[in-house]
Design an enzyme around this catalytic site. Sequence first.
Site, short mmCIF file in Angstrom:
data_model
loop_
_atom_site.label_atom_id
_atom_site.label_comp_id
_atom_site.label_asym_id
_atom_site.label_seq_id
_atom_site.Cartn_x
_atom_site.Cartn_y
_atom_site.Cartn_z
CD GLU A 175 -2.38 -1.19 2.85
OE1 GLU A 175 -3.57 -0.92 3.00
OE2 GLU A 175 -1.62 -1.49 3.79
CD GLU A 217 -6.58 -0.05 5.58
OE1 GLU A 217 -7.46 -0.86 5.91
OE2 GLU A 217 -5.37 -0.32 5.58
CD GLU A 255 -5.84 -3.57 2.56
OE1 GLU A 255 -6.20 -2.58 3.20
OE2 GLU A 255 -5.19 -4.50 3.07
CG ASP A 311 -5.89 -7.74 7.27
OD1 ASP A 311 -4.92 -7.48 6.54
OD2 ASP A 311 -6.60 -6.85 7.80
#
Length: 668
Positions: free
Chosen positions: A178, A474, A468, A419
């Site tokens: 990310e 988020e 993701e 996750d």
Amino acid sequence: MKHRFFLFVLLMMLGQFAALAQQSHTVQSPDGKIKATVDLKDKITYSVTHEGDQMIAPSPISMQLTNGETLGANPRLRNAKRNTVNKTIQTPVYKRAEIKDNYNELVLNLRGDYSVIFRAYNDGVAYRFATSKRRDFNVQSEEATFNFDKDYTAIVPYVKQEQFENPTIEQQFDNSFENTYTHSPLSQLDQNHLAFLPLAVEAANGKKVVITEVDLESYPGMYLLNKNGQTSLSGVFPAYPKKVEQGGHNELQMLVKERENFIAKAKGTREFPWRAIVIAAEDKELADSDMVYKLAEPSRIKDASWVKPGKVAWDWWNDWNITGVDFKAGINNETYKHYIDFASENNIEYVILDEGWAVNLQADLMQVVPEIDLKELIAYGKQKNVDIILWAGYYAFDRDMENISKHYADMGVKGFKVDFMNRDDQEMVDFFYRAAETGARHKLLMDFHGAYKPTGLQRTYPNVINFEGVHGLEQMKWSSPEVDQVTYDVTMPFIRMLAGPIDYTQGAMRNATRSNYRPINSEPMSQGTRTRQLAEYVIFESPINMLADTPTNYKKEQESTTFIAAVPEVWDNTVALDGKIGEHIAIARRKGNEWYVGALTNWTPREMELDLSFLGEGNYKAEVFKDGVNADRNAADYNREIIDVPQDRKLKIAMAPGGGYVARFYKQ
């Protein structure tokens, strides 16, 4: 004598021509615009052009084995085979119901029991190694090179590793995939900083190249690095784990403490991942690419009709922050019944129980906190036509995957959001496939967070419904105002979304202008306008789509909520209307007889004219949500209206800074 000499010269020339023919091979796209040239000399090199423009300059490729053999060194051709494919792929869960799969293929079979396969599509080129050896082997390293003939600008998602001030390459392999994008000339890319895929390069004449990989099975993921300050990118791969230890977030991760001296264990006969190069003359083409899906291994699920896309009422982003109730909100049955009631009232298919329903620090999904009665919640949801999905930390799920999957599937749970994998070495990639296959057997959806980019697993196992690997909403719970999410939103669809679906988790009802945004964990907000949040449900590909905000806020904003809940999650067709990386994007999608159009801009207010010719003939109306006249000051300002669609099919729209536009088109 003269005849003998002439014959000798002729034979020599023919031999030279034959040698040259053996050394150089080409394959072109069906439309003839793209050409890949493969040269077999002291090593294998390839290059790619688009209408004569150099997209990839000659670049070496090879694979080094631990037994000393190098696939690609001094290649000796056995034979070359060509193949043309023109077929249609039916898609159970995708942005269009069917895909045209048309390519030309070149297979170079080489001595040493290996091959190199090149495919040329109208939108790019891909290559892979394949072996047919009698014995299994280990891959020590792979040479995957992408050379460019000029110092073009690259659009790079660097690995974000905030735990260390100057992380080593090894430390960078532990990451969540990310980050926002860095725009930099190729030669100035950080030589000590890995970039994860996909990665884009602005090439000749405004064309774009996006590099990614497909069919990543039983092999480590590829990162890219500029190793020498030149105009070249090289593949870097995490080595196979030798020693791992439980730790990380709430003891839910397995941290690599030591690695082997090889990157992969390989069966003697196998195909390796595709190295894919997507080419676009216009940026908007990248926002509607099918390359990854086309290259992926076909579905291993015979009947995927049970895979049910949908919306999700989600708890974690809004911090279980509901008001107007007579119970203490939090991780308990009363709160989740409230979420189920909200979902049911708005025809939302799922509720997720995110982290907290299982006892903390135990990494044991059979230990449920006393405040939660799952059987009661599942039964309550069933009465309301709402299904339950459970969050699971990676190690807690992996350590007892079969029993956990069977236990909760039998109870009525419909899927898992897994996750904190935060790795993509071969051992972790194998986990993704095991989880997908186990889930499929028990008819469980899989939503992978803390995950690397999609590489086609979503086609091979359609129950893998989302990933993701995206700098999603988020981040607005904790990111400083210096983090530019709005620009990311009009960059990511051309690059990361090219690889596959994104669990971005949009839907904020608190919306902020650039000057008003601030991070608040329990009452988070979005950067940009309300209409932008609505439009993202059309722009972003997400077969299972979160409503990130609290039921309290959605009830206050019922008009927005009703629209969000009605937007489809999978589509019959998609048309990219307009777009420029980092500036704006507009996409049209059809489900049944209705079309939806979404548009986003960066922080620059923008007027656009959309071509609605895809509607065809007939009289259409549109339900429109657009930025309000004061949305530049109050980002929640919007207008909803019903309009007649112009007969010339030209629709002018305007967006505020950080704004958006969304419309549903239907026949009168």
